[in-house]
Design a protein around this motif. Structure first.
Motif, PDB file in Angstrom:
ATOM      1  N   VAL A 432     -33.357 -51.710 -11.833  1.00  7.79           N
ATOM      2  CA  VAL A 432     -33.741 -51.212 -13.129  1.00  7.79           C
ATOM      3  C   VAL A 432     -33.431 -49.909 -13.109  1.00  7.79           C
ATOM      4  CG1 VAL A 432     -35.378 -50.674 -14.908  1.00  7.79           C
ATOM      5  CG2 VAL A 432     -35.249 -52.933 -13.713  1.00  7.79           C
ATOM      6  N   LYS A 433     -33.684 -49.177 -11.944  1.00  5.09           N
ATOM      7  CA  LYS A 433     -33.498 -47.643 -11.867  1.00  5.09           C
ATOM      8  C   LYS A 433     -31.994 -47.468 -11.867  1.00  5.09           C
ATOM      9  CE  LYS A 433     -37.709 -45.949  -9.797  1.00  5.09           C
ATOM     10  NZ  LYS A 433     -38.315 -45.371  -8.621  1.00  5.09           N
ATOM     11  N   ALA A 436     -30.749 -47.571 -15.191  1.00  2.49           N
ATOM     12  CA  ALA A 436     -30.730 -46.518 -15.983  1.00  2.49           C
ATOM     13  C   ALA A 436     -29.918 -45.357 -15.662  1.00  2.49           C
ATOM     14  CB  ALA A 436     -32.133 -46.050 -15.764  1.00  2.49           C
ATOM     15  N   TRP A 437     -29.524 -45.300 -14.028  1.00  2.00           N
ATOM     16  CA  TRP A 437     -28.781 -44.287 -13.558  1.00  2.00           C
ATOM     17  C   TRP A 437     -27.385 -44.327 -14.250  1.00  2.00           C
ATOM     18  CZ3 TRP A 437     -25.225 -44.602  -9.175  1.00  2.00           C
ATOM     19  CH2 TRP A 437     -24.659 -43.509  -8.637  1.00  2.00           C
ATOM     20  N   MET A 438     -26.833 -45.677 -14.333  1.00  2.00           N
ATOM     21  CA  MET A 438     -25.479 -45.893 -14.882  1.00  2.00           C
ATOM     22  C   MET A 438     -25.553 -45.569 -16.289  1.00  2.00           C
ATOM     23  SD  MET A 438     -23.582 -49.026 -13.129  1.00  2.00           S
ATOM     24  CE  MET A 438     -24.964 -50.128 -12.270  1.00  2.00           C
ATOM     25  N   LYS A 439     -26.358 -45.739 -17.028  1.00  2.00           N
ATOM     26  CA  LYS A 439     -26.574 -45.349 -18.511  1.00  2.00           C
ATOM     27  C   LYS A 439     -26.413 -43.779 -18.774  1.00  2.00           C
ATOM     28  CE  LYS A 439     -28.989 -49.431 -20.425  1.00  2.00           C
ATOM     29  NZ  LYS A 439     -29.049 -50.302 -19.311  1.00  2.00           N
ATOM     30  N   PHE A 581     -21.804 -58.413   3.369  1.00  2.00           N
ATOM     31  CA  PHE A 581     -20.899 -56.973   3.421  1.00  2.00           C
ATOM     32  C   PHE A 581     -20.940 -56.447   4.591  1.00  2.00           C
ATOM     33  CE2 PHE A 581     -20.878 -58.321  -1.089  1.00  2.00           C
ATOM     34  CZ  PHE A 581     -19.432 -58.424  -1.369  1.00  2.00           C
ATOM     35  N   ALA A 582     -20.088 -55.638   5.192  1.00  2.00           N
ATOM     36  CA  ALA A 582     -20.299 -54.585   6.342  1.00  2.00           C
ATOM     37  C   ALA A 582     -20.987 -53.385   5.660  1.00  2.00           C
ATOM     38  CB  ALA A 582     -18.853 -54.400   6.848  1.00  2.00           C
ATOM     39  N   GLY A 583     -20.463 -52.984   4.370  1.00  4.93           N
ATOM     40  CA  GLY A 583     -21.120 -51.963   3.809  1.00  4.93           C
ATOM     41  C   GLY A 583     -22.241 -52.062   2.927  1.00  4.93           C
ATOM     42  N   GLU A 584     -22.713 -51.107   2.224  1.00  5.82           N
ATOM     43  CA  GLU A 584     -24.047 -51.341   1.611  1.00  5.82           C
ATOM     44  C   GLU A 584     -23.609 -51.584  -0.057  1.00  5.82           C
ATOM     45  OE1 GLU A 584     -26.602 -48.014   1.754  1.00  5.82           O
ATOM     46  OE2 GLU A 584     -26.024 -47.340   3.871  1.00  5.82           O
ATOM     47  N   GLN A 585     -23.946 -53.005  -0.163  1.00  5.15           N
ATOM     48  CA  GLN A 585     -23.784 -53.599  -1.621  1.00  5.15           C
ATOM     49  C   GLN A 585     -25.149 -53.881  -2.067  1.00  5.15           C
ATOM     50  OE1 GLN A 585     -21.246 -52.656  -3.088  1.00  5.15           O
ATOM     51  NE2 GLN A 585     -19.443 -52.670  -1.426  1.00  5.15           N
ATOM     52  N   LEU A 586     -26.234 -53.183  -2.010  1.00  2.44           N
ATOM     53  CA  LEU A 586     -27.496 -53.601  -2.363  1.00  2.44           C
ATOM     54  C   LEU A 586     -27.985 -54.414  -3.417  1.00  2.44           C
ATOM     55  CD1 LEU A 586     -29.130 -49.828  -1.469  1.00  2.44           C
ATOM     56  CD2 LEU A 586     -28.299 -51.583  -0.041  1.00  2.44           C
ATOM     57  N   PHE A 587     -26.824 -54.536  -4.440  1.00  6.68           N
ATOM     58  CA  PHE A 587     -27.237 -55.453  -5.319  1.00  6.68           C
ATOM     59  C   PHE A 587     -26.720 -56.480  -5.442  1.00  6.68           C
ATOM     60  CE2 PHE A 587     -23.054 -53.499  -5.611  1.00  6.68           C
ATOM     61  CZ  PHE A 587     -22.076 -54.512  -5.703  1.00  6.68           C
ATOM     62  N   GLY A 595     -26.595 -60.274 -11.572  1.00  3.38           N
ATOM     63  CA  GLY A 595     -26.324 -60.203 -12.700  1.00  3.38           C
ATOM     64  C   GLY A 595     -26.589 -59.234 -13.763  1.00  3.38           C
ATOM     65  N   ALA A 596     -27.693 -58.660 -13.333  1.00  8.58           N
ATOM     66  CA  ALA A 596     -28.196 -57.546 -13.944  1.00  8.58           C
ATOM     67  C   ALA A 596     -27.353 -56.261 -13.948  1.00  8.58           C
ATOM     68  CB  ALA A 596     -29.521 -57.133 -13.449  1.00  8.58           C
ATOM     69  N   PHE A 597     -26.813 -56.158 -12.541  1.00  4.13           N
ATOM     70  CA  PHE A 597     -25.877 -54.888 -12.071  1.00  4.13           C
ATOM     71  C   PHE A 597     -24.633 -55.026 -12.693  1.00  4.13           C
ATOM     72  CE2 PHE A 597     -22.991 -52.837  -9.423  1.00  4.13           C
ATOM     73  CZ  PHE A 597     -23.550 -51.809  -8.965  1.00  4.13           C
ATOM     74  N   HIS A 598     -24.056 -56.424 -12.835  1.00  8.30           N
ATOM     75  CA  HIS A 598     -22.844 -56.711 -13.553  1.00  8.30           C
ATOM     76  C   HIS A 598     -22.916 -56.228 -14.816  1.00  8.30           C
ATOM     77  CE1 HIS A 598     -19.253 -58.331 -14.685  1.00  8.30           C
ATOM     78  NE2 HIS A 598     -18.763 -58.638 -13.421  1.00  8.30           N
TER      79      HIS A 598
END
Length: 702
Positions: A432-433, A436-439, A581-587, A595-598
């Motif tokens: 959710v945060k 909000a950051w993307m918005k 993932f080797a990197g950080e894809q926390l979503f 789905g929410a992130f997308h």
């Protein structure tokens, strides 16, 4: 006349001088002890007791090389007791000379089979050499000889842990602590074990208890660093490793751990300097060579990285298996698939039934029903003693991939759901945060801002940004572009993020920036990529997450081009969910969060699409590339203003480094099987489909 009776001075014989030297040392009178030792050596140059004492003294004062030199000479004497060989073994172990250490320890136990310290030293040396079964035998013998020895239980636990016998390891650590509750080393080691079991909060408490007991216990700080790294709390990990280096600035293990942190933070040059410093202090550290290989690999110095991995494999230690996997994976990244598969096979020959090797090569092979790897990996998860949490995650993702290959959706998602749940439990993330950051980002890049600063940036046409969701076709697009002789595919660069982070808080500070600020960020970016294929006319930066900065790119780099890759949302998210993932894809590790992130990503791109300059912004759909490779490839090459080359259609033949989860796919021609793939698995994607607002049709059946 016996040489021992020669007088050292008029009033002392040699035996008397040696006794007094040892007495002086025991009383803390080092200068007097050394003076007597040197006087004895003037008379009897190779007197073993004196050489031993000088070695012990040198070791106490941190002069390890000199200590080993003295002990080696002492042990040449046929009269040298077993304890001298045992002490030489321990000093060689500390120096990383494990082969010599093992030989000395074997001599000690042969001389005096009841010398518990020698057996203990031998067990630890064998443990550090990766000879775990032999180590276990030694250390069980030590516990049998001295069941009330807390150190013996701790050492035995360490070997149990390395053998993957985690329950027995925990029992032995607790036995050690029952015998001595203030045993800092056991608290520290138990912490690392609890981390392997996924009990991170308990692990932190145990490691902090170790530091409370012994504030200068280096291993406790190192373990805390590794625990925090494993759950992606890198700021906390840095705090612990810097605390260690504050009182032990020349600690090779700490410097190596710091290099690992720097690699995670994509500060590769600094990591390289750090690990090379570690190797000057511990030139035979297999772990340092393994980390050196990873730093060199990240910097694109592949030949040097291969040599470092080879060195890590050849040296005694416990990282040969990991380095073997790293070596094979590097071959895969550089396009040497056949060599890579052969390297995985060699690794399995060295480490039969290695779960690490099996899971690492999962993406490089297509499974068929009855593949023996599947049965071995299933068996590992069904054992009463479970593997470490990271191994469990790797196994679940590898088995998920295997069952997707064989068409067994039910088994595939049974494993993928478990693997994703284990990974998601290791870190904190608030979708959710993040939304909000993307918005806030979308609201920042208004038409007025874009018009006001549209010409502020550094004027370079060289950068091409390929961005979008992970697994949306970004690697495919980059590979098509990079097959052109004038275009360099640089992979997933962190340069833009570092340049923006250096400038201030994003997007909060953007409204206060002036023309010069935007230009300065652009120049900062260009300086970070200047040495990457400097003769190439175009440089492709394929960091998917740069979509977050897509609105900023035209303002800091007025000539840069942006290619936004799109793919069916459910196919994209399913592909993310099936990858560790080797990197950080926390979503990526919960279907509803995916789905929410997308959706939030789509909203951001919908907003940016309205303000990005149309001549510098192109959107490419993965499905269109699959259906019409030539048409889309020509469109891409025209967009970056380069002449057409037929090589762009044979992208799978282009030999270049690919460091993404799609490394195997871009080595193959275009295939359509991944288009609409999700429909075969719709029954298992409920939370994702609900989040995306998609209702599967009756035909979407497993």
């Amino acid at each position: 006349m016996n040489s021992n009776n020669y007088p050292v001075a008029q009033q002392l014989t040699i035996p008397e001088a040696i006794r007094q030297a040892y007495a002086h040392w025991s009383a803390g009178q080092a200068a007097q002890a050394e003076q007597l030792c040197l006087r004895v050596l003037q008379v009897v140059p190779h007197q073993p007791d004196v050489l031993h004492l000088l070695g012990v003294m040198a070791h106490a004062y941190g002069k390890l090389d000199l200590a080993i030199e003295h002990l080696r000479k002492a042990c040449l004497s046929p009269t040298a007791p077993a304890i001298y060989n045992s002490n030489l073994a321990e000093m060689c172990r500390q120096k990383g000379l494990l082969a010599e250490a093992e030989q000395a320890a074997h001599r000690a136990v042969e001389q005096e089979p009841q010398l518990v310290g020698a057996w203990s030293n031998l067990g630890i040396i064998l443990q550090e050499s990766g000879k775990f079964d032999a180590s276990l035998e030694c250390l069980q013998h030590v516990v049998a000889l001295e069941p009330a020895n807390h150190q013996a239980h701790n050492n035995l636990a360490n070997t149990y842990k390395l053998l993957g016998r985690l329950d027995q390891a925990q029992t032995s650590y607790l036995d050690a602590l029952a015998l001595r509750p203030d045993y800092a080393e056991a608290h520290s080691n138990l912490a690392f074990l609890l981390s392997d079991l996924g009990r991170f909060d308990e692990a932190i408490v145990s490691a902090e208890k170790a530091i409370e007991i012994n504030p200068q216990l280096a291993d406790a700080y190192s373990n805390l660093t590794q625990i925090e790294m494993s759950r992606m709390r890198y700021a906390d990990a840095r705090r612990w490793i810097e605390a260690l280096l504050a009182f032990a600035p020349q600690h090779a293990g700490a410097l190596t751990a710091r290099a690992q942190l720097l690699i995670k933070g994509e500060h590769q040059e600094e990591a390289l300097t750090c690990v090379r410093h570690a190797l000057t202090l511990a030139p035979d550290s297999a772990n340092a060579y393994n980390v050196l290989g990873r730093a060199l690999q990240a910097l694109g110095q592949h030949d040097e990285a291969m040599l470092a991995f080879d060195r890590a494999i050849a040296l005694p230690g416990t990282v040969a298996e990991e380095a073997s996997v790293a070596r094979a994976s590097l071959l895969m990244e550089t396009g040497n698939k056949e060599e890579a598969l052969a390297a995985f096979d060699r690794a399995l020959a060295l480490f039969p039934d290695s779960l690490m090797v099996m899971t690492a090569r999962a993406d490089s092979k297509t499974y068929r029903s009855g593949d023996p790897d599947i049965a071995l990996m299933e068996a590992a998860l069904e054992q009463s003693i479970k593997p470490a949490i990271n191994e469990q995650m790797n196994l679940h993702f590898a088995l998920g991939k295997a069952y997707l290959d064989t068409g067994n959706s039910e088994r595939a998602f049974a494993h993928l759901d478990q693997g994703n749940a284990l990974k998601r439990a290791t870190y904190q993330f608030d979708v959710v945060k993040t939304g909000a950051w993307m918005k806030k980002i979308a609201a920042t890049f208004t038409p007025e801002l874009m018009e006001k600063f549209g010409n502020a940036g550094a004027a370079s046409v060289r950068p091409v940004f390929v961005l979008g969701m992970p697994r949306s076709g970004t690697t495919l697009v980059e590979q098509i572009l990079a097959s052109h002789s004038g275009i360099h595919g640089a992979g997933e660069l962190s340069a833009l993020r570092h340049a923006v982070d250096r400038a201030g808080a994003f997007p909060d500070d953007v409204a206060g920036w002036k023309h010069d600020d935007f230009a300065r960020i652009g120049q900062d970016y260009l300086s970070r990529v200047a040495n990457l294929a400097p003769d190439a006319l175009r440089l492709v930066d394929k960091m998917p997450a740069n979509f977050l900065h897509a609105g900023l790119i035209p303002l800091i780099l007025s000539g840069a081009r942006i290619i936004h890759c799109r793919r069916d949302p459910v196919d994209t998210c399913l592909s993310c969910y099936s990858k560790l993932f080797a990197g950080e894809q926390l979503f990526a590790y919960r279907l509803d969060e995916l789905g929410a992130f997308h959706l939030d990503y789509q909203t951001l791109m919908d907003s940016l699409r309205k303000v990005l300059p149309p001549d510098r912004f192109l959107e490419v759909d993965y499905e269109n590339v699959v259906d019409d490779l030539e048409g889309e490839a020509r469109r891409l090459i025209a967009f970056v203003d380069m002449p057409w080359e037929d090589a762009c259609l044979n992208f799978h033949q282009t030999r270049r480094v690919v460091r993404t989860a799609s490394v195997s796919q871009v080595r193959q021609p275009i295939y359509a099987t991944s288009k609409g793939r999700w429909r075969r698995h719709a029954a298992y994607l409920g939370p994702l489909l609900n989040a995306l607002g998609i209702r599967p049709s009756a035909s979407d059946a497993p």
